[in-house]
Design a protein around this motif. Sequence first.
Motif, short mmCIF file in Angstrom:
data_model
loop_
_atom_site.label_atom_id
_atom_site.label_comp_id
_atom_site.label_asym_id
_atom_site.label_seq_id
_atom_site.Cartn_x
_atom_site.Cartn_y
_atom_site.Cartn_z
N LYS A 121 68.73 -32.87 -31.12
CA LYS A 121 68.09 -34.18 -31.24
C LYS A 121 66.80 -34.10 -32.06
O LYS A 121 66.50 -35.00 -32.86
CB LYS A 121 67.78 -34.75 -29.86
N ASN A 122 66.04 -33.04 -31.91
CA ASN A 122 64.79 -32.90 -32.64
C ASN A 122 65.00 -32.91 -34.15
O ASN A 122 64.16 -33.41 -34.90
CB ASN A 122 64.07 -31.62 -32.22
N ASP A 123 66.15 -32.38 -34.59
CA ASP A 123 66.44 -32.41 -36.03
C ASP A 123 66.56 -33.85 -36.53
O ASP A 123 66.05 -34.19 -37.60
CB ASP A 123 67.75 -31.66 -36.31
N VAL A 147 71.04 -40.07 -41.62
CA VAL A 147 70.88 -40.09 -40.17
C VAL A 147 72.06 -40.81 -39.50
O VAL A 147 72.60 -40.35 -38.49
CB VAL A 147 69.56 -40.76 -39.78
N ILE A 148 72.47 -41.93 -40.08
CA ILE A 148 73.58 -42.69 -39.51
C ILE A 148 74.86 -41.85 -39.48
O ILE A 148 75.64 -41.91 -38.51
CB ILE A 148 73.81 -43.99 -40.30
N GLU A 149 75.06 -41.02 -40.48
CA GLU A 149 76.26 -40.18 -40.52
C GLU A 149 76.14 -38.97 -39.60
O GLU A 149 77.11 -38.60 -38.92
CB GLU A 149 76.50 -39.70 -41.95
N LYS A 150 74.97 -38.35 -39.55
CA LYS A 150 74.82 -37.08 -38.86
C LYS A 150 74.49 -37.20 -37.37
O LYS A 150 74.78 -36.28 -36.60
CB LYS A 150 73.75 -36.23 -39.55
N ALA A 151 73.84 -38.27 -36.96
CA ALA A 151 73.41 -38.38 -35.56
C ALA A 151 74.57 -38.23 -34.57
O ALA A 151 74.44 -37.50 -33.58
CB ALA A 151 72.68 -39.70 -35.34
N PRO A 152 75.71 -38.91 -34.77
CA PRO A 152 76.82 -38.71 -33.83
C PRO A 152 77.32 -37.27 -33.79
O PRO A 152 77.74 -36.78 -32.73
CB PRO A 152 77.90 -39.66 -34.37
N GLU A 153 77.27 -36.56 -34.91
CA GLU A 153 77.70 -35.16 -34.94
C GLU A 153 76.74 -34.29 -34.13
O GLU A 153 77.17 -33.37 -33.43
CB GLU A 153 77.77 -34.67 -36.38
N ASP A 203 74.43 -31.27 -28.95
CA ASP A 203 73.27 -31.30 -28.06
C ASP A 203 73.54 -32.25 -26.90
O ASP A 203 73.47 -33.48 -27.07
CB ASP A 203 72.03 -31.75 -28.83
N PRO A 204 73.84 -31.74 -25.71
CA PRO A 204 74.17 -32.61 -24.57
C PRO A 204 73.01 -33.48 -24.12
O PRO A 204 73.22 -34.49 -23.43
CB PRO A 204 74.58 -31.62 -23.49
N SER A 205 71.78 -33.12 -24.50
CA SER A 205 70.63 -33.94 -24.11
C SER A 205 70.48 -35.17 -25.00
O SER A 205 69.70 -36.07 -24.68
CB SER A 205 69.35 -33.10 -24.18
N ILE A 231 70.48 -45.04 -34.53
CA ILE A 231 71.22 -45.72 -35.60
C ILE A 231 70.70 -47.13 -35.80
O ILE A 231 70.57 -47.60 -36.94
CB ILE A 231 72.73 -45.72 -35.28
N ALA A 232 70.36 -47.82 -34.71
CA ALA A 232 69.79 -49.16 -34.84
C ALA A 232 68.48 -49.12 -35.60
O ALA A 232 68.21 -49.96 -36.48
CB ALA A 232 69.58 -49.77 -33.46
N GLU A 233 67.65 -48.11 -35.32
CA GLU A 233 66.34 -48.01 -35.95
C GLU A 233 66.45 -47.78 -37.46
O GLU A 233 65.83 -48.48 -38.27
CB GLU A 233 65.55 -46.87 -35.32
N VAL A 234 67.27 -46.80 -37.86
CA VAL A 234 67.35 -46.50 -39.30
C VAL A 234 68.18 -47.55 -40.04
O VAL A 234 67.96 -47.78 -41.24
CB VAL A 234 67.91 -45.09 -39.54
N THR A 235 69.10 -48.21 -39.36
CA THR A 235 69.82 -49.32 -39.99
C THR A 235 68.84 -50.43 -40.36
O THR A 235 68.95 -51.04 -41.44
CB THR A 235 70.91 -49.88 -39.05
N ALA A 236 67.87 -50.68 -39.49
CA ALA A 236 66.87 -51.71 -39.77
C ALA A 236 65.94 -51.29 -40.91
O ALA A 236 65.60 -52.10 -41.77
CB ALA A 236 66.06 -52.01 -38.51
N LEU A 237 65.53 -50.02 -40.93
CA LEU A 237 64.68 -49.55 -42.03
C LEU A 237 65.42 -49.65 -43.36
O LEU A 237 64.85 -50.05 -44.38
CB LEU A 237 64.24 -48.11 -41.77
#
Length: 564
Positions: free
Chosen positions: A35-37, A113-119, A124-126, A136-142
């Motif tokens: 998640k930190n990435d 980010v939108i592509e990689k976050a789900p991966e 990362d279970p956390s 995804i909502a945040e970067v979609t808005a940006l």
Amino acid sequence: LAMITLFSGSLTSCGDFLDIYPLTMVYEDNYWNEKNDVDQIVNGCYTRMESDDFMRRLFMWGEVRSDNVGRGFHSDYSSSSAEGRILSENLLSTNTYTDWSPFYSVIDRCNLVIEKAPEVAQKDPSYLESDVNATIAEVTALRALCYFYLVRTFKDVPYYTNAITNDEQPLNLPATDGTVIIQNLINDLLKVYPNALTEWPRQSGQDVSYARITQNAIFAMLADMYLWIGDFNNAALYAQKVIDSKTTYFKNNYSSLYMVDGYPLIPDNDGTLIAKGTAYNLGFGTGGGPESIFELDFSSSTTDGSKSNTMVAYFFRSWFKYSDDITTNMGYFAPAEGLWTEFSSPTLFLSSQDSRIRESIYVDNITDASTPYINKYTAQNISFTSSDPTNSNYYTYRMSKNDANWIFYRVSDMMLIKAEALLYMMGDDMNTAYNDSLGREAFQLINAVADRSAVNTSSSLSYASYASRTLLISLLYDERRREFLFEGKRWFDLVRHTIRDGNNTSYLVNAISSKQTSSTATSKFGNYMAIYWPYNYDEVRVNDNLQQNPAYQDSENSSYESTK
């Protein structure tokens, strides 16, 4: 392998906005594992937006061509510089400010980010599903905000939502119709807003929600975008959602005496319940005031690595001690000459006691101004202890660095967006009787914004003076100008007015003629497409699918116009 692009200006060429490194190829094995990435790249989106080249375009694209801005008094100012040519409407495709790469740089990060976050969530279970959806909502808005600026500036632009992950992907994209882009942005925001945070966690007692995308920020964008494409019902709907949310916030945190006409606005020129200038000091001085919806946060710290808002210091005025020559601290831009007389003979403002005059404009002499400059954002505090703006106790300036936040949306914007939507919902007859219920509601919203800055919170406006929709719309645009002077909105207002008039540029031409003495500067707007900017010369040269704006035909031998 080290990350070599995400935290730098990855678009270094003025020519091809897609001429970037494939962002995932260089560190695929060592990144996108936790998640930190993801959080680092999201933070990098905001950092990129705070960069000087991005910030300068917010002002250059949204303000400088308008009737608000004239040449400043900086000793290095040149009429042949990129800024000087824009001021004189000698705008060519070789002008450095036609380079849109800072905005596509943010868009690239958001797409990734939108592509990689789900991966990452699978590794990362956390990193919970709710966290992924919020990200995804945040970067979609940006991403939507960046595209919205591009469309309002250039009209039709290359549009893509996929991450660029290898150098074999097609890069020479044609321009997509701007209206289609905005409708896609709206659809994206409608899809993700339920997952956006309503507020961000507080840190050290400070409300930091204004500095990150929230659900209210998305509603504000939706209201603005719907207004742009002429969907007035939805523009009013989403503006009201923000107004309702802020009203609840005010009622839970402030006495009703600290509101204006029942709206969530801090009185600014009262002097009895609240010190005069309070609204300015909270909104533009401290930053992140209670009316804020979304703004970029520039820290006052000089040790935490945070960036200074150098755009304001460069374009408006810097109070830092650069040299003994005061002119080196003056801005490249100043209030247009027509605004200098507002202190002694108001024509735009409702009275000489409208607090926004002093908050937005500084003059060396009220009765005979010769050295005005843009005061908004440069003053950290306005005390209103004297009616004389030359009094040394009147202003406190930012002396160590410019930490002024840059505001994208605040409550008054939502109120005036709703007012505009209501006026255009009244019907096609511009002579509609003034007692129309929609007209009355719109007037109440406009009047409340004016009341906030008027002496004893009571403006001189009277509904009976606006007997037609034409007069009410004129009042609305004047009020937007008063309220948002130098905030990067005026040129877009003039463009939107032109669109609403069926692409008739008369209103825009009349506005800018107050500062343009050359008929050449205004006659060019006989071509409607001239209200938009040209595509960058090198961009067209390397992308054979991109056709230049027909209002701009430049010489093949044009040279770049750069800043001094």
